[in-house]
Design a protein around this motif. Structure first.
Motif, PDB file in Angstrom:
ATOM      1  N   GLY A 124     -30.330 -31.649 -58.314  1.00 38.39           N
ATOM      2  CA  GLY A 124     -29.787 -32.494 -57.256  1.00 38.39           C
ATOM      3  C   GLY A 124     -29.584 -33.924 -57.711  1.00 38.39           C
ATOM      4  O   GLY A 124     -28.515 -34.519 -57.491  1.00 38.39           O
ATOM      5  N   LEU A 125     -30.589 -34.504 -58.370  1.00 35.81           N
ATOM      6  CA  LEU A 125     -30.483 -35.881 -58.853  1.00 35.81           C
ATOM      7  C   LEU A 125     -29.401 -35.994 -59.919  1.00 35.81           C
ATOM      8  O   LEU A 125     -28.641 -36.976 -59.939  1.00 35.81           O
ATOM      9  N   LEU A 126     -29.309 -35.008 -60.784  1.00 38.59           N
ATOM     10  CA  LEU A 126     -28.292 -35.029 -61.846  1.00 38.59           C
ATOM     11  C   LEU A 126     -26.892 -35.041 -61.243  1.00 38.59           C
ATOM     12  O   LEU A 126     -26.020 -35.805 -61.687  1.00 38.59           O
ATOM     13  N   ILE A 127     -26.666 -34.227 -60.218  1.00 33.10           N
ATOM     14  CA  ILE A 127     -25.351 -34.174 -59.564  1.00 33.10           C
ATOM     15  C   ILE A 127     -25.003 -35.523 -58.944  1.00 33.10           C
ATOM     16  O   ILE A 127     -23.912 -36.069 -59.156  1.00 33.10           O
ATOM     17  N   VAL A 128     -25.949 -36.084 -58.179  1.00 36.18           N
ATOM     18  CA  VAL A 128     -25.704 -37.362 -57.485  1.00 36.18           C
ATOM     19  C   VAL A 128     -25.478 -38.490 -58.482  1.00 36.18           C
ATOM     20  O   VAL A 128     -24.529 -39.277 -58.358  1.00 36.18           O
ATOM     21  N   ALA A 129     -26.356 -38.592 -59.478  1.00 31.95           N
ATOM     22  CA  ALA A 129     -26.265 -39.681 -60.455  1.00 31.95           C
ATOM     23  C   ALA A 129     -24.988 -39.598 -61.285  1.00 31.95           C
ATOM     24  O   ALA A 129     -24.331 -40.617 -61.539  1.00 31.95           O
ATOM     25  N   LEU A 130     -24.619 -38.383 -61.701  1.00 28.59           N
ATOM     26  CA  LEU A 130     -23.407 -38.213 -62.508  1.00 28.59           C
ATOM     27  C   LEU A 130     -22.151 -38.568 -61.719  1.00 28.59           C
ATOM     28  O   LEU A 130     -21.263 -39.268 -62.224  1.00 28.59           O
ATOM     29  N   LEU A 131     -22.067 -38.105 -60.485  1.00 28.48           N
ATOM     30  CA  LEU A 131     -20.906 -38.407 -59.659  1.00 28.48           C
ATOM     31  C   LEU A 131     -20.777 -39.908 -59.432  1.00 28.48           C
ATOM     32  O   LEU A 131     -19.684 -40.477 -59.517  1.00 28.48           O
ATOM     33  N   ALA A 132     -21.909 -40.555 -59.135  1.00 30.52           N
ATOM     34  CA  ALA A 132     -21.892 -42.003 -58.914  1.00 30.52           C
ATOM     35  C   ALA A 132     -21.502 -42.741 -60.194  1.00 30.52           C
ATOM     36  O   ALA A 132     -20.716 -43.703 -60.162  1.00 30.52           O
ATOM     37  N   PHE A 133     -22.037 -42.299 -61.327  1.00 30.79           N
ATOM     38  CA  PHE A 133     -21.750 -42.952 -62.609  1.00 30.79           C
ATOM     39  C   PHE A 133     -20.276 -42.820 -62.980  1.00 30.79           C
ATOM     40  O   PHE A 133     -19.653 -43.762 -63.475  1.00 30.79           O
ATOM     41  N   ILE A 134     -19.696 -41.667 -62.704  1.00 31.47           N
ATOM     42  CA  ILE A 134     -18.307 -41.419 -63.096  1.00 31.47           C
ATOM     43  C   ILE A 134     -17.317 -42.108 -62.154  1.00 31.47           C
ATOM     44  O   ILE A 134     -16.337 -42.721 -62.591  1.00 31.47           O
ATOM     45  N   PHE A 135     -17.582 -42.029 -60.837  1.00 33.19           N
ATOM     46  CA  PHE A 135     -16.582 -42.471 -59.867  1.00 33.19           C
ATOM     47  C   PHE A 135     -16.886 -43.794 -59.152  1.00 33.19           C
ATOM     48  O   PHE A 135     -15.988 -44.399 -58.580  1.00 33.19           O
ATOM     49  N   ASP A 136     -18.129 -44.245 -59.175  1.00 35.68           N
ATOM     50  CA  ASP A 136     -18.458 -45.480 -58.440  1.00 35.68           C
ATOM     51  C   ASP A 136     -19.665 -46.149 -59.095  1.00 35.68           C
ATOM     52  O   ASP A 136     -20.706 -46.350 -58.478  1.00 35.68           O
ATOM     53  N   ARG A 137     -19.499 -46.535 -60.343  1.00 41.60           N
ATOM     54  CA  ARG A 137     -20.617 -47.010 -61.162  1.00 41.60           C
ATOM     55  C   ARG A 137     -21.326 -48.223 -60.563  1.00 41.60           C
ATOM     56  O   ARG A 137     -22.528 -48.396 -60.725  1.00 41.60           O
ATOM     57  N   ARG A 138     -20.583 -49.056 -59.834  1.00 41.45           N
ATOM     58  CA  ARG A 138     -21.185 -50.269 -59.272  1.00 41.45           C
ATOM     59  C   ARG A 138     -22.321 -49.973 -58.299  1.00 41.45           C
ATOM     60  O   ARG A 138     -23.249 -50.766 -58.146  1.00 41.45           O
ATOM     61  N   VAL A 139     -22.242 -48.843 -57.646  1.00 41.18           N
ATOM     62  CA  VAL A 139     -23.237 -48.521 -56.620  1.00 41.18           C
ATOM     63  C   VAL A 139     -24.624 -48.301 -57.221  1.00 41.18           C
ATOM     64  O   VAL A 139     -25.644 -48.408 -56.526  1.00 41.18           O
ATOM     65  N   LEU A 140     -24.686 -48.024 -58.513  1.00 41.29           N
ATOM     66  CA  LEU A 140     -25.976 -47.780 -59.165  1.00 41.29           C
ATOM     67  C   LEU A 140     -26.828 -49.046 -59.246  1.00 41.29           C
ATOM     68  O   LEU A 140     -28.018 -48.973 -59.554  1.00 41.29           O
ATOM     69  N   ARG A 141     -26.219 -50.201 -58.969  1.00 47.14           N
ATOM     70  CA  ARG A 141     -26.984 -51.444 -58.933  1.00 47.14           C
ATOM     71  C   ARG A 141     -27.620 -51.690 -57.565  1.00 47.14           C
ATOM     72  O   ARG A 141     -28.442 -52.592 -57.410  1.00 47.14           O
ATOM     73  N   LYS A 142     -27.239 -50.923 -56.568  1.00 48.06           N
ATOM     74  CA  LYS A 142     -27.636 -51.176 -55.192  1.00 48.06           C
ATOM     75  C   LYS A 142     -29.000 -50.619 -54.770  1.00 48.06           C
ATOM     76  O   LYS A 142     -29.667 -51.216 -53.924  1.00 48.06           O
ATOM     77  N   PRO A 143     -29.428 -49.455 -55.267  1.00 47.50           N
ATOM     78  CA  PRO A 143     -30.705 -48.887 -54.790  1.00 47.50           C
ATOM     79  C   PRO A 143     -31.882 -49.842 -54.959  1.00 47.50           C
ATOM     80  O   PRO A 143     -31.890 -50.703 -55.850  1.00 47.50           O
ATOM     81  N   ASP A 144     -32.884 -49.686 -54.117  1.00 46.83           N
ATOM     82  CA  ASP A 144     -34.095 -50.513 -54.165  1.00 46.83           C
ATOM     83  C   ASP A 144     -35.049 -49.931 -55.218  1.00 46.83           C
ATOM     84  O   ASP A 144     -35.985 -49.203 -54.894  1.00 46.83           O
ATOM     85  N   TYR A 145     -34.800 -50.284 -56.472  1.00 48.63           N
ATOM     86  CA  TYR A 145     -35.621 -49.737 -57.555  1.00 48.63           C
ATOM     87  C   TYR A 145     -37.066 -50.232 -57.471  1.00 48.63           C
ATOM     88  O   TYR A 145     -37.976 -49.576 -57.985  1.00 48.63           O
ATOM     89  N   SER A 146     -37.278 -51.368 -56.831  1.00 52.05           N
ATOM     90  CA  SER A 146     -38.651 -51.865 -56.682  1.00 52.05           C
ATOM     91  C   SER A 146     -39.492 -50.889 -55.870  1.00 52.05           C
ATOM     92  O   SER A 146     -40.696 -50.750 -56.110  1.00 52.05           O
TER      93      SER A 146
END
Length: 371
Positions: A228-250
């Motif tokens: 599940g995580l692989l699918i979500v992360a790959l899709l975001a990385f390929i089509f909307d890379r900017r969104v990967l900066r948004k999650p609350d990693y803290s």
């Protein structure tokens, strides 16, 4: 130095979790067992959901839904009921944090153009309570639910059945409070946002709806969390890379540090035994009490290490989100949004917030004792 102070002030829970993990590591030195402390399933689902919600929020999907519903109301009481209902029901699926980040600013704008700035405090306070109580019905609603649901091994239906009575009573109380505090008066909302979506945006919305469904399948244990995580992360990385900066990693690191701290404490017989006895005296009462001072996410992780009565912790940490401003970290979001308003009265806000939270918490506790 100022940047460090600002970071500590904004991420106080993360910093405390880090300090606790470091201190415990001096007693139980790092070894291979540290890797077993971490609940990778919870972290994976949480990250997948944060990516998905960040994408939908950036595309203004939730706000557009809110505007469509509010536009149908002709009275300020109706508008207020919709605003509070949006926080209550959306929090079940998009988390209490995202619900408040989306609808509190929207509510401020809506009340402003309605000429009802006098309702700022009561509406934002009730929205905060609505988000915290609406989120308790599902594992997706907040981080501690996701974690406790994961380790409990219960079905999705069992989780909802456990929290349903509290959600029904909470919704009834919110409606009653709104009807009492907001007098009916006509209102006309003339301002309206225009959403002209390009083809790419429409495709991204469809993609995030798909990744949300993937996350639900993982939560329901139909799909493996790693896939599940692989699918979500790959899709975001390929089509909307900017969104990967948004999650609350803290928040993810807060979980990791707390897992390390609890894992180490469990390997110290004296401390482990004492904490186990304390938690088992009254899982619900202890988790509610701890939530008031350390917030309900750390309380859930701490208590889960010393009892197998996870269902009681689910109830306790959800009810524990009521009370103090830090009982649920989501409550800080709405308080900050209110504090940005010109002429905001933080003292009055805190009085109203505390009074309503105590009332709701008292009723929820009474309901638990009666069941």
């Amino acid at each position: 130095m100022d940047a460090v102070k600002r970071f500590i002030r904004n991420e106080i829970v993360l910093c405390v979790a880090f300090v606790l993990a470091v201190i415990s590591a001096f007693v139980i030195h790092p070894d291979k067992s540290y890797f077993a402390y971490i609940d990778y399933r919870t972290l994976s689902i949480l990250l997948a959901l944060m990516i998905t919600m960040a994408g939908l929020q950036r595309l203004h999907v939730f706000r557009q839904i809110g505007e469509l519903l509010v536009a149908k109301m002709s009275s300020i009481r109706g508008v207020t009921l919709i605003l509070i209902a949006l926080c209550f029901f959306s929090a079940m699926f998009i988390t209490n944090d995202v619900a408040l980040l989306t609808f509190v600013p929207f509510s401020i704008v809506t009340l402003s153009i309605s000429g009802r700035k006098d309702l700022y405090i009561i509406v934002i306070v009730l929205e905060t309570i609505a988000a915290n109580l609406g989120s308790m019905l599902t594992p997706l609603g907040n981080p501690q639910n996701l974690y406790l649901y994961s380790i409990a091994g219960m079905s999705l239906g069992a989780f909802i059945k456990l929290m349903l009575p509290y959600s029904v009573v909470a919704l009834a109380m919110l409606v009653i409070a709104t009807v009492i505090r907001v007098k009916s008066a006509p209102v006309v909302l003339t301002e309206k946002s225009v959403y002209e979506r390009k083809s790419r945006d429409k495709k991204l919305i469809a993609m995030y709806v798909f990744t949300f469904l993937v996350s639900i399948l993982v939560v329901a244990r139909v799909l493996d969390y790693r896939i599940g995580l692989l699918i979500v992360a790959l899709l975001a990385f390929i089509f909307d890379r900017r969104v990967l900066r948004k999650p609350d990693y803290s928040l993810l690191f807060t979980f990791i540090f707390l897992f390390i701290f609890i894992g180490n404490i469990k390997r110290i017989p004296e401390l482990s035994g004492a904490l186990s006895q304390l938690v088992k005296v009254n899982e619900v009462g202890v988790s509610i009490g701890l939530s008031q001072v350390i917030s309900n996410v750390p309380a859930a992780i701490l208590c889960s290490g010393f009892t197998d009565q996870i269902d009681k912790l689910i109830i306790g940490t959800n009810l524990g989100g009521l009370g103090t401003l830090i009982a649920s970290m989501a409550s800080l979001i709405s308080f900050k949004q209110y504090s940005y308003i010109d002429g905001s009265d933080s003292k009055k806000y805190m009085i109203v917030f505390t009074a309503f939270n105590i009332i709701f918490l008292a009723v929820m506790c009474a309901l638990y004792l009666l069941m």
